[in-house]
Design an enzyme around this catalytic site. Sequence first.
Site, mmCIF file in Angstrom:
data_model
loop_
_atom_site.group_PDB
_atom_site.id
_atom_site.type_symbol
_atom_site.label_atom_id
_atom_site.label_comp_id
_atom_site.label_asym_id
_atom_site.label_seq_id
_atom_site.Cartn_x
_atom_site.Cartn_y
_atom_site.Cartn_z
ATOM 1 N N GLY A 18 0.686 -1.217 0.133
ATOM 2 C CA GLY A 18 0.141 0.491 0.568
ATOM 3 C C GLY A 18 0.601 1.185 0.061
ATOM 4 N N GLY A 20 2.772 2.803 -2.342
ATOM 5 C CA GLY A 20 2.601 2.992 -3.852
ATOM 6 C C GLY A 20 3.463 2.408 -4.707
ATOM 7 N N LYS A 21 4.456 0.847 -4.662
ATOM 8 C CA LYS A 21 5.108 0.276 -5.226
ATOM 9 C C LYS A 21 4.549 0.359 -7.080
ATOM 10 C CE LYS A 21 4.906 -3.694 -2.914
ATOM 11 N NZ LYS A 21 4.693 -2.848 -2.138
ATOM 12 N N THR A 22 3.867 -0.017 -7.291
ATOM 13 C CA THR A 22 3.465 -0.200 -8.845
ATOM 14 C C THR A 22 3.247 1.645 -9.036
ATOM 15 O OG1 THR A 22 2.125 -2.294 -8.424
ATOM 16 C CG2 THR A 22 1.604 -0.631 -10.011
ATOM 17 N N SER A 23 2.224 2.083 -8.389
ATOM 18 C CA SER A 23 2.463 3.587 -9.084
ATOM 19 C C SER A 23 4.667 4.079 -9.703
ATOM 20 C CB SER A 23 2.077 4.631 -8.293
ATOM 21 O OG SER A 23 0.331 4.173 -8.195
ATOM 22 N N ASP A 45 4.094 -8.896 -8.239
ATOM 23 C CA ASP A 45 3.040 -9.647 -6.999
ATOM 24 C C ASP A 45 1.603 -9.956 -7.385
ATOM 25 O OD1 ASP A 45 1.172 -9.210 -5.300
ATOM 26 O OD2 ASP A 45 1.726 -6.869 -5.165
ATOM 27 N N THR A 501 -7.687 1.909 -6.394
ATOM 28 C CA THR A 501 -6.761 0.634 -6.830
ATOM 29 C C THR A 501 -7.221 -0.359 -5.858
ATOM 30 O OG1 THR A 501 -4.982 0.848 -7.817
ATOM 31 C CG2 THR A 501 -4.403 -0.844 -6.270
#
Length: 586
Positions: A18, A20-23, A45, A501
Site C-alpha cells: 500500500g 505505492g510501489k506499483t505507481s 506480485d 486500486t
Amino acid sequence: MALPSIRTRFLFFTGKGGVGKTSLSCATGLSLAEAGKSVLIVSTDPASNLDEVLGVELGQVPTPIPGASGLSALNIDPEAAAHAYRERMVAPYRDLLPAAAIQSMEEQFSGACTVEIAAFDEFSKLLGDPSATADFDHVIFDTAPTGHTLRLLTLPSAWDEFISSSTGGASCLGPLAGLEQQKTLYAATVARLADADATTVVLVARADSASLREAERTRAELAELGIRNQTLVVNGLFSDAASGDPIASAMATRAADALAHVPTGLALLPRTSIPFLPRGTVGLDALREMAHPKTLAAPTSHEMPATALPPGLSGLVEDIAAAGHGVVMTMGKGGVGKTTVAAAIAVALARQGHRVVLSTTDPAAHIAATIDGAVPGLTVTRIDPAQEVRQYTEEVLAKAGPQLDAGGRAMLEEDLRSPCTEEIAVFRAFARTVDEGKNGFVVLDTAPTGHTILLLDAAEAYHREVMRTQGDMPDAVRQLLPRLRDPAYTRVLIVTLPEATPVHEAERLGRDLARAGIEPHAWVINQSLLASGTTHPVLCQRGGYEVPFIRRVADELSRRCALIPWLAESPVGVAGLEHLVSRTGG
C-alpha cells in the site's frame, strides 16, 4: 521532490503493502521511456494491479503500453507459472510411471509452495538470464508486499541448502532434478541483485512510523543477503502545516515527526520524496503528474462535495458483539489499515466484557505497537512461523519416527527441512486460532490478499501433505473451512480505502472469497478525507476523488458498510482505537 535518479539497468521496487510501489515503478518506467529508453516493467506480485495502473490488459509476455512509446509491461501470474512448472516436472515421467505414481507427483506439486517457487522461477529467467530482456535498456520489477518479497529473495539459498542436503529422489516439490536444473540460474539471479552496477533496490515507504520501520527491516534483511545497493523513496508526503486546518496540520505533523525519527540504517540511504497527490495514480496522465509534480495546478475550493456517507464502525461492532462469540477476520490489500481496524474491534469487544484474542498471520504486522496498552479480557498473540515449524517438525518426528527405519526417518527429516513445511505449520496454527472462537471472540488481522487466499486454499494440499508424512489431521484443521464458510461463526470484513486500486483489489478479493464459499459480513472504508471535516483545498480535492469509490462500495458491492474518517488523532494506543470506533461516518 522527484523520482529517484536511475543509473542501473535493473530496478527493484519493494516495501510494505500500500505504499505505492506499483505507481512509482510505473511512473519511473514512463519517465525513462519518454526520455528515449526502452523499458520493461514486470510485476511479481500475486495481487498485482499493474494492468489497472497502466490501463492495458497484461499477460506473461511483454505488452507495449498504448500512448507510451518504448514502454512495455508483463505480469508473472503465479498460478499459471505453477501450472507450467508442474507440467514441466511431471511430463517426462508420464510414459514411464504408473498412473497412481503420476497422480502422487501432481499432488506433491499442488501446494502454495509450488506456486511460490514457480513464480520465482519465472522471475529468475528475467533477472538471471541476459537474453530474456536483451531488447530493453531498463527492466523494472514491481514486487509483492515485503514479507512475500523477502521470502522470494531468500528462496535461492533455502532451496540450495535443501537440494545439497537431500539424499532421496523426491521432496514436497517432486523430483529434485527439477530444482537442480535451476541452481545456476538462481545463483545468477542473486548475483545480479547484489551487483550495485547492475541493480538498484528502491525501498518505498510512506511518511509514517510503521511504514518506515518496515522499510528498515527490509533494508537490514536485504543487506544480510548481500544486497546493499539501496535507495529510499518517501511517497505521498504532505507538508502544508501552516494552513490552520486541523486535519492538514495533523497530516503534516505526523509526516514530519516520522521523518525526524527515521531508523538509523535507513537514514544513511540516498532519499527522495514524492508529494501527496490529490487524485489517484491510475493512468498515464496521473503517472506523469507523479513524475513532474510541479506541473500540477493548485486547487482552490475549500468545500467537499455533498454525498450520503455510510455509518461509522460502532454499529458494526454492536452487531458482532450480539453473537457472543466467533471469529472476525479483517482482509484486504496491504496498507489499507487491516491491523488498525482489527485492533479497534478487538478493544471495543473487550470493553464490553467479552473474552477476546487478537492475532495475526501477517509476518509484517505490528499489532502490539498498535494496541500499546493493556485491556482487560484482551489477549494479543502472533503466529510465529519459526516457532510453528519447530513444533510441527517435533510432533511429526515423534509420531512417525519410531515406526521408520534409518532410511525412512532420513527421508522424513529431509521432507521436513523443505520450505513447504512453513506453509503447513502456519496453516495449522491458523486453524488452531480459529478454533478458539468457540469460547469467545477471535479477531484475526490477516496477511495481504494473495497470501491470505493461498492460506485458505491450502486445506486439501495440507491434508495430503499430513497424510504423506504420516502425521494426524488435527480436528481444528478438519473443521476450518466449514467454520470459515459459516456466517454464524466467522465474519469476514473486507477493509479498503476510498481509492481506485484498493477498491478494485477488494472486488477481486470478494470474488475469490465467493469461489471459496465465503460471503463477507461487511465492508469497511478506512481513512476517508471526505468524512474528515477538512477544508484544506488539496485535501478537499482528494475528498471529491473519493466519492465514486465510496458510492460503489456502499451501493453496489456490500450488504453492509461502515466508514472511518481520516482522524487528526492517530489511531494508535487504546484511547486512539476507542476513538476510531466512536466516530461516525455519516
